[in-house]
Design an enzyme around this catalytic site. Structure first.
Site, short mmCIF file in Angstrom:
data_model
loop_
_atom_site.label_atom_id
_atom_site.label_comp_id
_atom_site.label_asym_id
_atom_site.label_seq_id
_atom_site.Cartn_x
_atom_site.Cartn_y
_atom_site.Cartn_z
N CYS A 30 -2.66 -3.47 8.43
CA CYS A 30 -2.27 -2.13 8.88
C CYS A 30 -1.80 -2.17 10.33
CB CYS A 30 -3.44 -1.16 8.74
SG CYS A 30 -4.28 -1.29 7.16
N CYS A 78 0.82 -1.21 0.00
CA CYS A 78 0.00 0.00 0.00
C CYS A 78 0.85 1.26 0.00
CB CYS A 78 -0.94 0.01 1.21
SG CYS A 78 -0.08 -0.02 2.79
#
Ligand code: FES
Length: 146
Positions: free
Chosen positions: A104, A35
């Site tokens: 994350c 990402c």
């Protein structure tokens, strides 16, 4: 639409411990090539206890919320106890994260470990159970998905 818990929203909107620590005892930077997000964690450690923790991130909302919670959880802990602050522990403290956002939370855990590693190297000590950090969490596969 992705559902976030109230705690995640709170830590995203009002993140704790954003910033840097000058002359930190340990600094760790980890990225996620997938990402493109990057996390940097600063730890101030005195007599083996984390007295302050701060972070900077170029990351998504879940990365902000997990770093905020992770830095809150490690403050006041010994470096050894700080290893218990895993991505799973952080997610539990936040009342969960949507499955697509689990990676994350790994960013926060890895940056924390990298900062502890930096501290250990600078002081020539060994923290039991702490593994050499990676620069990119995509290199890891040991994280628990919940
Ligand atoms: Fe990259 Fe969340 S999408 S850390």
């Amino acid at each position: 639409m992705t559902e976030y818990s109230e705690k995640v929203m709170d830590h995203f909107m009002n993140p704790r411990n954003v910033g840097e620590i000058a002359d930190a005892s340990g600094v760790g930077t980890v990225g996620n090539a997938k990402c493109g997000d990057i996390m940097k964690v600063y730890l101030q450690i005195e007599n083996g206890v984390i007295v302050d923790a701060k972070f900077r991130t170029f990351g998504c909302g879940a990365a902000v919320a997990t770093s905020s919670m992770a830095t809150e959880l490690v403050k006041g802990k010994t470096v050894q106890d700080a290893l218990q602050v895993t991505n799973k522990a952080v997610m539990e403290a936040l009342d969960g994260l949507p499955p697509v956002k689990v990676h994350c939370s790994c960013l926060a855990e890895e940056a924390l470990h990298a900062a502890l590693w930096d501290y250990a190297e600078k002081n020539n000590i060994k923290i039991d159970g702490l593994k050499k950090p990676v620069n990119d969490i995509e290199a890891l596969h040991h994280h628990e998905e919940v």
